[in-house]
Design a protein around this motif. Structure first.
Motif, short mmCIF file in Angstrom:
data_model
loop_
_atom_site.label_atom_id
_atom_site.label_comp_id
_atom_site.label_asym_id
_atom_site.label_seq_id
_atom_site.Cartn_x
_atom_site.Cartn_y
_atom_site.Cartn_z
N HIS A 154 0.73 -1.10 0.09
CA HIS A 154 -0.07 0.02 0.07
C HIS A 154 0.82 1.18 0.09
O HIS A 154 1.09 2.02 -0.93
N ASP A 197 4.22 0.88 -2.63
CA ASP A 197 3.62 0.97 -3.92
C ASP A 197 3.01 2.42 -4.23
O ASP A 197 3.41 2.78 -5.37
N SER A 198 2.34 2.88 -3.33
CA SER A 198 1.88 4.34 -3.65
C SER A 198 3.01 5.23 -4.04
O SER A 198 3.01 6.16 -4.89
N ASP A 248 -7.86 11.16 -7.41
CA ASP A 248 -7.67 9.63 -7.43
C ASP A 248 -9.01 9.14 -7.40
O ASP A 248 -9.53 9.18 -6.30
N THR A 261 -10.42 5.62 -4.99
CA THR A 261 -9.26 5.48 -4.00
C THR A 261 -9.34 4.61 -3.01
O THR A 261 -8.43 4.27 -2.24
N LEU A 287 -5.40 5.26 -1.46
CA LEU A 287 -4.47 4.87 -2.09
C LEU A 287 -4.40 4.72 -3.62
O LEU A 287 -5.23 4.61 -4.15
N PRO A 288 -3.61 5.83 -4.37
CA PRO A 288 -2.29 6.56 -3.79
C PRO A 288 -2.33 7.65 -3.08
O PRO A 288 -1.33 8.39 -2.70
N ARG A 300 -5.17 3.34 -9.03
CA ARG A 300 -4.52 1.98 -8.80
C ARG A 300 -5.50 0.86 -8.92
O ARG A 300 -5.38 -0.24 -8.99
#
Length: 210
Positions: free
Chosen positions: A55, A58-59, A73, A76, A80-81, A141
Motif C-alpha cells: 500500500h 507501492d503508492s 484519485d 481511491t 491509495l495512492p 491503482r
C-alpha cells in the motif's frame, strides 16, 4: 522488524525520500488504516508489514514521476495512492473519490487527524462528479482497464491533462482496446522495495484534443 521500522528503512530505497515529518504522518495513516480495516474492510491485506509494502511503498513508487498541481484519485478506496502522495506533496491538491460511503468516512477521519488541507474527499460515482475546476491528472491503482479509466474520467481533466495508471505488468492488451485518440505519453517500470511482483506506471493523454 516492526512496520514503523520497515517503512523508515524501505523509504530510503525510494527515489523520492519522505522527510521525518512525512514518515511520521505516513505511520499515523497506517495506524488508522489498521484500526479501521477491521470494521470497514478497507483492504483484504491484514498484515501491517505487507500493508507497508503493497500500500504505502507501492503508492510512493510514483512520487518522483507525477507532475502537475491538481490530481484526482478515482476509486481511491482507503486513500491509495492519494493519501501518501498528499502527505508528501502538501502544496499539491488531491481529490479522493470513491462511491463507498464507509471508505470516504475513513478518509475524512484521516484528513482531519493529519490536517491535510490539500485533500478533498468526494463520495459519489465518477461519472456523476462534476468538478468546479478541471484536473491536471487522474491517477488510480484500482480501475479494471485503461479503456474504463479514459471513458469514465475524460470529463475530469483539462485539454492538456493526463491519466496516470498504476499497473502490474505492462498492459499491452488493455492498450489495444483503447480509443485511438488516446496515446501513451510515457511508461515507467516501478521499483517497490520488498516487492518482487512487476509494477509499472502508464501515462496516457488525448491526442489533438479530439
Amino acid at each position: 522488524m516492526d512496520y514503523q521500522t520497515l517503512l523508515t528503512t524501505a523509504c530510503q530505497q525510494l527515489t523520492f525520500k519522505p522527510s521525518r515529518g512525512q514518515l511520521d504522518a505516513l505511520n499515523v495513516y497506517l495506524e488508522l488504516f489498521i484500526k479501521w480495516n477491521n470494521a470497514y474492510n478497507l483492504s483484504a491485506i491484514r498484515d501491517p508489514n505487507e500493508m507497508v509494502v503493497k500500500h504505502l511503498l507501492d503508492s510512493l513508487s510514483v512520487a518522483h514521476l507525477i507532475d502537475g498541481e491538481r490530481f484526482i484519485d478515482v476509486g481511491t478506496g482507503g486513500g491509495l495512492p492519494g493519501i501518501p502522495l498528499a502527505i508528501c506533496f502538501p502544496h499539491r491538491h488531491f481529490t479522493l473519490l470513491d462511491s463507498a460511503g464507509k471508505k470516504t468516512r475513513f478518509l475524512f477521519q484521516v484528513k482531519q487527524t493529519l490536517k491535510l488541507d490539500n485533500v478533498q474527499v468526494e463520495n459519489c460515482r465518477v461519472e456523476s462528479y462534476q468538478p468546479e475546476k478541471l484536473y491536471d491528472g487522474v491517477i488510480s491503482r484500482a480501475f479494471a482497464s485503461l479503456r474504463d479509466m479514459t471513458d469514465y474520467c475524460q470529463h475530469l481533466i483539462h485539454e492538456d491533462g493526463k491519466f496516470w495508471a498504476m499497473k502490474g505488468v505492462f498492459p499491452d492488451h488493455e492498450l489495444s482496446e483503447m480509443e485511438k485518440h488516446y496515446k501513451v505519453f510515457a511508461s515507467y517500470p516501478l521499483q517497490v522495495p520488498g516487492l518482487e511482483e512487476q509494477r509499472c506506471l502508464v501515462v496516457l493523454h488525448k491526442e489533438n484534443n479530439q
